[in-house]
Design a protein around this motif. Structure first.
Motif, PDB file in Angstrom:
ATOM      1  N   ASN A 164       0.836  -1.204   0.000  1.00  0.00           N
ATOM      2  CA  ASN A 164       0.000   0.000   0.000  1.00  0.00           C
ATOM      3  C   ASN A 164       0.865   1.246   0.000  1.00  0.00           C
ATOM      4  O   ASN A 164       0.572   2.234  -0.668  1.00  0.00           O
ATOM      5  CB  ASN A 164      -0.890   0.046   1.242  1.00  0.00           C
ATOM      6  CG  ASN A 164      -2.031  -0.949   1.215  1.00  0.00           C
ATOM      7  OD1 ASN A 164      -2.744  -1.099   2.181  1.00  0.00           O
ATOM      8  ND2 ASN A 164      -2.216  -1.633   0.100  1.00  0.00           N
ATOM      9  N   ARG A 181      -7.194   3.060   1.407  1.00  0.00           N
ATOM     10  CA  ARG A 181      -6.570   4.147   0.669  1.00  0.00           C
ATOM     11  C   ARG A 181      -7.453   5.379   0.770  1.00  0.00           C
ATOM     12  O   ARG A 181      -8.663   5.282   0.965  1.00  0.00           O
ATOM     13  CB  ARG A 181      -6.338   3.772  -0.774  1.00  0.00           C
ATOM     14  CG  ARG A 181      -7.559   3.288  -1.501  1.00  0.00           C
ATOM     15  CD  ARG A 181      -7.223   3.020  -2.949  1.00  0.00           C
ATOM     16  NE  ARG A 181      -7.669   1.708  -3.324  1.00  0.00           N
ATOM     17  CZ  ARG A 181      -8.065   1.408  -4.565  1.00  0.00           C
ATOM     18  NH1 ARG A 181      -8.047   2.303  -5.503  1.00  0.00           N
ATOM     19  NH2 ARG A 181      -8.462   0.201  -4.849  1.00  0.00           N
ATOM     20  N   GLY A 230       1.792   2.352  -3.106  1.00  0.00           N
ATOM     21  CA  GLY A 230       0.668   2.757  -3.948  1.00  0.00           C
ATOM     22  C   GLY A 230      -0.002   1.585  -4.647  1.00  0.00           C
ATOM     23  O   GLY A 230      -0.729   1.761  -5.621  1.00  0.00           O
ATOM     24  N   TYR A 276      -2.599  -1.568  -4.530  1.00  0.00           N
ATOM     25  CA  TYR A 276      -3.736  -2.001  -3.733  1.00  0.00           C
ATOM     26  C   TYR A 276      -4.381  -3.297  -4.216  1.00  0.00           C
ATOM     27  O   TYR A 276      -5.086  -3.954  -3.474  1.00  0.00           O
ATOM     28  CB  TYR A 276      -4.808  -0.903  -3.719  1.00  0.00           C
ATOM     29  CG  TYR A 276      -4.306   0.347  -3.065  1.00  0.00           C
ATOM     30  CD1 TYR A 276      -4.368   0.511  -1.684  1.00  0.00           C
ATOM     31  CD2 TYR A 276      -3.715   1.358  -3.816  1.00  0.00           C
ATOM     32  CE1 TYR A 276      -3.887   1.638  -1.080  1.00  0.00           C
ATOM     33  CE2 TYR A 276      -3.226   2.496  -3.217  1.00  0.00           C
ATOM     34  CZ  TYR A 276      -3.310   2.640  -1.846  1.00  0.00           C
ATOM     35  OH  TYR A 276      -2.822   3.759  -1.247  1.00  0.00           O
ATOM     36  N   TYR A 315     -14.625   4.900  -1.500  1.00  0.00           N
ATOM     37  CA  TYR A 315     -13.409   5.435  -2.130  1.00  0.00           C
ATOM     38  C   TYR A 315     -13.700   6.455  -3.227  1.00  0.00           C
ATOM     39  O   TYR A 315     -12.928   7.354  -3.468  1.00  0.00           O
ATOM     40  CB  TYR A 315     -12.571   4.300  -2.716  1.00  0.00           C
ATOM     41  CG  TYR A 315     -11.799   3.510  -1.682  1.00  0.00           C
ATOM     42  CD1 TYR A 315     -11.731   3.912  -0.366  1.00  0.00           C
ATOM     43  CD2 TYR A 315     -11.122   2.356  -2.044  1.00  0.00           C
ATOM     44  CE1 TYR A 315     -11.041   3.182   0.575  1.00  0.00           C
ATOM     45  CE2 TYR A 315     -10.419   1.619  -1.111  1.00  0.00           C
ATOM     46  CZ  TYR A 315     -10.383   2.030   0.202  1.00  0.00           C
ATOM     47  OH  TYR A 315      -9.686   1.299   1.121  1.00  0.00           O
TER      48      TYR A 315
END
Ligand code: URA
Length: 304
Positions: A19, A253, A22, A24, A96
């Protein structure tokens, strides 16, 4: 099949690492024909040397061969099951795509539902205590667990400890409505016992999503349970206080790439301060550290 605690932690660590880069979404490119056990899949997914691919980027489209698609569909189903077991918290959460933090919090609350994920739902809780305050708060306070008053009213920190927390907030030149207040777990443990590790692990992903939605500048962990759970370190309060920690919510995130996480400070739990008021001086030092960080000035006269 449930994964053992050690493997869960190892996976969470590895996921956090990806994570931070970056990354996921994870796929495995090849494997045996029979569906592996969850534990095998999870191990395979994070075998060192495996290259995870960002979903939706151009590179991934080129890498996926038609014959791999069926396999990937099966793997994705396994990954979903793993996530449902709460060890693989990296799949897209419904909030998200929502930029408004108030709406994002509403979605998280709806997702939590009338939660029965841990034993606390059948141990006398009256209601879930989700969190309260400004969805755009720069400052977030995180306590341990709701007590009897909070369970009755459905709001964190409304009892005697809550009154003291309100005074602490006022002393910083803020109102309760300016900050966001939540707990590590959302249901009252019977007899106000300390939350079990399992309860914290089951519940805290929702708190992580709340943090990612609010994107506070500063988090204050109230007491040892909150501090140790958030920082995943086991140290006495004397060591935990007085420092800044970089905090990124685990397994989630943020929709905002400019938010790199919060700074986290630790102070005494207000209930402890009620038992030992001499420590208020120390807690005030912690809060002053927070005020400096946020550029806050105390009001001319602080009400007792
Ligand atoms: N103590 C906590 O940790 N949280 C509350 O909400 C109330 C008391």
């Amino acid at each position: 099949m449930a994964l053992d605690a050690q493997l869960r932690r190892a996976l969470a660590e590895r996921i956090r690492y990806y994570n931070e880069l970056g990354i996921y979404d994870f796929y495995r490119r090849s494997g045996p024909a029979d569906e592996p056990s969850l534990a095998d899949s999870a191990k395979d997914l994070f075998r060192s040397g495996d290259t995870p691919h960002l979903a939706g980027d151009g590179a991934r489209a080129k890498l996926i061969q038609p014959e791999e698609r069926e396999d990937m569909t099966r793997r994705a189903a396994v990954a979903r099951r793993v996530r449902d077991e709460n060890i693989f918290e990296v799949a897209a959460e419904p909030e998200y795509s929502v930029a408004d933090p108030a709406k994002a919090l509403k979605i998280i609350r709806e997702d939590l539902g009338d939660c029965t994920r841990c034993v606390l739902h059948k141990q006398g809780r009256k209601q879930i205590v989700f969190g309260v305050g400004s969805p755009r708060a720069e400052l977030m306070f995180i306590g341990e667990a709701p007590g009897a008053d909070e369970d009755q009213q459905g709001e964190p920190f409304v009892g005697r400890a809550g009154q003291l927390l309100n005074n602490m907030i006022k002393a910083m030149g803020l109102q309760r409505e300016d900050v966001y207040i939540a707990n590590i777990i959302k249901c009252r443990p019977p007899g106000n016992r300390t939350p079990e590790r399992e309860e914290c692990e089951t519940c805290s992903p929702f708190l992580m999503r709340q943090v990612a939605a609010i994107k506070p500048k500063v988090i204050v962990a109230l007491g040892a349970v909150a501090a140790k759970t958030l920082l995943a370190i086991n140290a006495p309060m004397a060591e935990l206080r007085g420092h800044w920690y970089e905090f990124k919510p685990t397994g989630v995130r943020s929709d905002d790439p400019s938010w790199r996480g919060a700074k986290l400070a630790v102070t005494y739990h207000p209930a402890f301060l009620l038992r030992d008021p001499r420590q208020k001086k120390e807690a005030w030092k912690d809060l002053q550290m927070v005020m400096r960080e946020l550029g806050l000035k105390p009001p001319a006269r602080v009400a007792e």
